[in-house]
Design an enzyme around this catalytic site. Structure first.
Site, PDB file in Angstrom:
ATOM      1  N   GLY A  83       0.813  -1.212   0.000  1.00  0.00           N
ATOM      2  CA  GLY A  83       0.000   0.000   0.000  1.00  0.00           C
ATOM      3  C   GLY A  83       0.841   1.253   0.000  1.00  0.00           C
ATOM      4  N   THR A 100      -0.651   6.554   4.259  1.00  0.00           N
ATOM      5  CA  THR A 100      -1.940   6.713   4.928  1.00  0.00           C
ATOM      6  C   THR A 100      -1.735   7.403   6.263  1.00  0.00           C
ATOM      7  OG1 THR A 100      -4.040   5.606   5.457  1.00  0.00           O
ATOM      8  CG2 THR A 100      -2.010   4.531   6.193  1.00  0.00           C
ATOM      9  N   CYS A 121      -3.382   6.897   0.198  1.00  0.00           N
ATOM     10  CA  CYS A 121      -3.192   5.637  -0.530  1.00  0.00           C
ATOM     11  C   CYS A 121      -2.783   5.863  -1.989  1.00  0.00           C
ATOM     12  CB  CYS A 121      -4.443   4.766  -0.433  1.00  0.00           C
ATOM     13  SG  CYS A 121      -4.874   4.346   1.267  1.00  0.00           S
TER      14      CYS A 121
END
Length: 231
Positions: A81, A84, A178
């Site tokens: 990912g 965040t 993201c």
């Protein structure tokens, strides 16, 4: 006949990110050698930005010095990912799970994490869904309500999911959440628009959704207000 699955749930409250990371590494190592059973950490972090292993620093829109001035930390991790944010009023689950023991591949595991958050949102009448290709996490229309970033090493998972109950969404303005531009971030509070139960209740509901989706049959709950990495 379903094979019994055991899970230990640690309700931990607010935990510093670096401390939680060390704990995950220790538990993952213990899980790999069957020293412990599957374990689920339920917690919150102080204001923290994290980057995945692709090191997409360009998705942080202000200097680290400004993040620190806001009282936020920045951490580089080995999860998948993109960038965040973690902070107060967000429900975080870090599963330390043996995928081999439960017979899941990586894709099915992530799908189960998505379904966990979708089911929680549905309890409050919020229709959430998995993202389109390349859009990880869980969405309400074009607004992201839950993030996923996992690490799988030797079949053992760490890191996990973060569901927005009612965090300060202004923190997300300093990043491209993201790595997906032109999409908003939302929260359960923003979508419901009325008084929610206390956050402890919502945390426990999220855990219950996880237990249901992963079909655990033997669950032990532990309240752990402080942790020691030496034991």
């Amino acid at each position: 006949m379903r094979v019994p699955r055991s899970l230990e749930v640690w309700k931990m409250g607010i935990v510093n990110y670096s401390q939680a990371l060390k704990l995950q590494e220790k538990l993952a190592s213990d899980r790999k050698v069957h020293k412990i059973t599957d374990t689920l950490l339920s917690l919150q972090h102080p204001p923290t930005y994290t980057l995945g292993k692709r090191r997409t620093d360009h998705n942080i829109l202000i200097p680290e010095s400004e993040l620190k001035a806001m009282g936020a930390e920045l951490h580089y991790t080995q999860r998948g990912g993109d960038v965040t944010f973690h902070g107060p009023h967000q429900a975080i689950l870090y599963p330390i799970v043996s995928l081999r023991d439960i017979g899941f591949g990586a894709r099915k595991y992530v799908e189960k994490l998505e379904q966990t958050m979708i089911e929680l949102a549905a309890l409050y009448g919020v229709k959430a869904s998995a993202g389109q290709t390349g859009e990880t996490g869980v969405w309400v229309g074009t607004r992201k309500i839950g993030a996923i970033g996992v690490r799988i090493s030797s079949g053992i998972t760490s890191h996990g999911l973060a569901f927005n109950i009612n965090p300060d969404l202004n923190y997300f303005k300093h990043i491209v959440p993201c790595g997906i531009a032109d999409k908003e971030v939302t929260s359960l509070q923003k979508q419901v628009g009325q008084v929610l139960p206390c956050e402890e209740v919502i945390h426990e509901q999220l855990i219950s959704c996880f237990i249901s989706k992963f079909e655990y049959t033997d669950v032990v709950w532990k309240d752990i207000s402080s942790i020691s990495l030496d034991n």
